[in-house]
Design a protein around this motif. Structure first.
Motif, mmCIF file in Angstrom:
data_model
loop_
_atom_site.group_PDB
_atom_site.id
_atom_site.type_symbol
_atom_site.label_atom_id
_atom_site.label_comp_id
_atom_site.label_asym_id
_atom_site.label_seq_id
_atom_site.Cartn_x
_atom_site.Cartn_y
_atom_site.Cartn_z
ATOM 1 N N LEU A 45 0.802 -1.223 0.000
ATOM 2 C CA LEU A 45 0.000 0.000 0.000
ATOM 3 C C LEU A 45 0.835 1.273 0.000
ATOM 4 O O LEU A 45 0.272 2.366 -0.023
ATOM 5 C CB LEU A 45 -0.933 0.001 1.215
ATOM 6 N N SER A 47 2.598 4.512 -0.866
ATOM 7 C CA SER A 47 2.215 5.433 -1.940
ATOM 8 C C SER A 47 3.315 5.617 -2.986
ATOM 9 O O SER A 47 3.024 5.956 -4.127
ATOM 10 C CB SER A 47 1.811 6.787 -1.359
ATOM 11 N N VAL A 55 -6.193 -1.914 -3.070
ATOM 12 C CA VAL A 55 -6.703 -1.518 -1.761
ATOM 13 C C VAL A 55 -6.912 -2.771 -0.915
ATOM 14 O O VAL A 55 -7.130 -3.858 -1.443
ATOM 15 C CB VAL A 55 -8.036 -0.738 -1.878
ATOM 16 N N PHE A 67 -6.579 -8.318 -0.526
ATOM 17 C CA PHE A 67 -6.615 -7.053 -1.247
ATOM 18 C C PHE A 67 -7.428 -7.199 -2.520
ATOM 19 O O PHE A 67 -7.805 -8.289 -2.921
ATOM 20 C CB PHE A 67 -5.203 -6.537 -1.547
ATOM 21 N N CYS A 116 -11.503 -10.985 -4.921
ATOM 22 C CA CYS A 116 -10.368 -10.476 -4.144
ATOM 23 C C CYS A 116 -9.199 -11.449 -4.268
ATOM 24 O O CYS A 116 -9.357 -12.570 -4.734
ATOM 25 C CB CYS A 116 -10.737 -10.338 -2.675
#
Length: 155
Positions: A45, A47, A55, A67, A116
């Motif tokens: 995750l 950035s 996500v 995720f 998922c």
């Protein structure tokens, strides 16, 4: 790989693990797996170095990270059903491509109609570098799935 035991005999797995590791060794092993999953989750995750468009579907639980690949922000014009279909296709493509790669094991799950991807850290030999490498492999899988789904959508 472990022997598949029925519900009645599941306690044997724990008993064997406790006999092998001892209580404190087993606790240390579980803490190590959870720590590796935390490293994986943070890296996935991140950035700057993480995987764009990914996500968490659910909060991490022990060493299990679930995720979901979502659409790019520039695809906000898609209606709810169209977006769900596209995202499910992306997630299915990630799993399909992962299955073609013998160096990793991702498992699919569907919750409430949403596809998922699950990653479970479970090997005592897993090191931090392994989970960081996995993030990079997932980035390539997601890119490949996006290219594939984008090409199919244009046809």
């Amino acid at each position: 790989m472990s022997i598949s035991l029925g519900r009645r005999f599941r306690s044997l797995k724990i008993w064997f693990a406790l006999r092998s590791y001892g209580v404190t060794g087993f606790q240390k092993h579980l803490r190590q797996l959870i720590s590796r999953a935390q490293v994986f989750e943070r890296a996935l995750l991140d950035s700057d170095k993480g995987v764009p468009g990914v996500v968490l579907f659910t909060p991490r639980r022990f060493s299990l990270v679930v995720f979901r690949v979502v659409t790019h922000p520039d695809q906000t014009n898609l209606a709810g059903d169209e977006r769900l279909k596209l995202e499910n296709t992306l997630n299915a493509a990630v799993i399909r491509h992962a299955n073609e790669d013998a160096s990793l094991m991702l498992t699919p799950t569907t919750v409430g109609g949403k596809e998922c991807v699950r990653v479970a850290v479970g090997s005592p030999n897993t090191e931090e570098r392994h989970v960081l490498d996995l993030v990079e492999k997932i980035r390539r899988l997601v890119d490949r799935a996006r290219d594939e789904v984008g090409a199919a959508k244009e046809q």
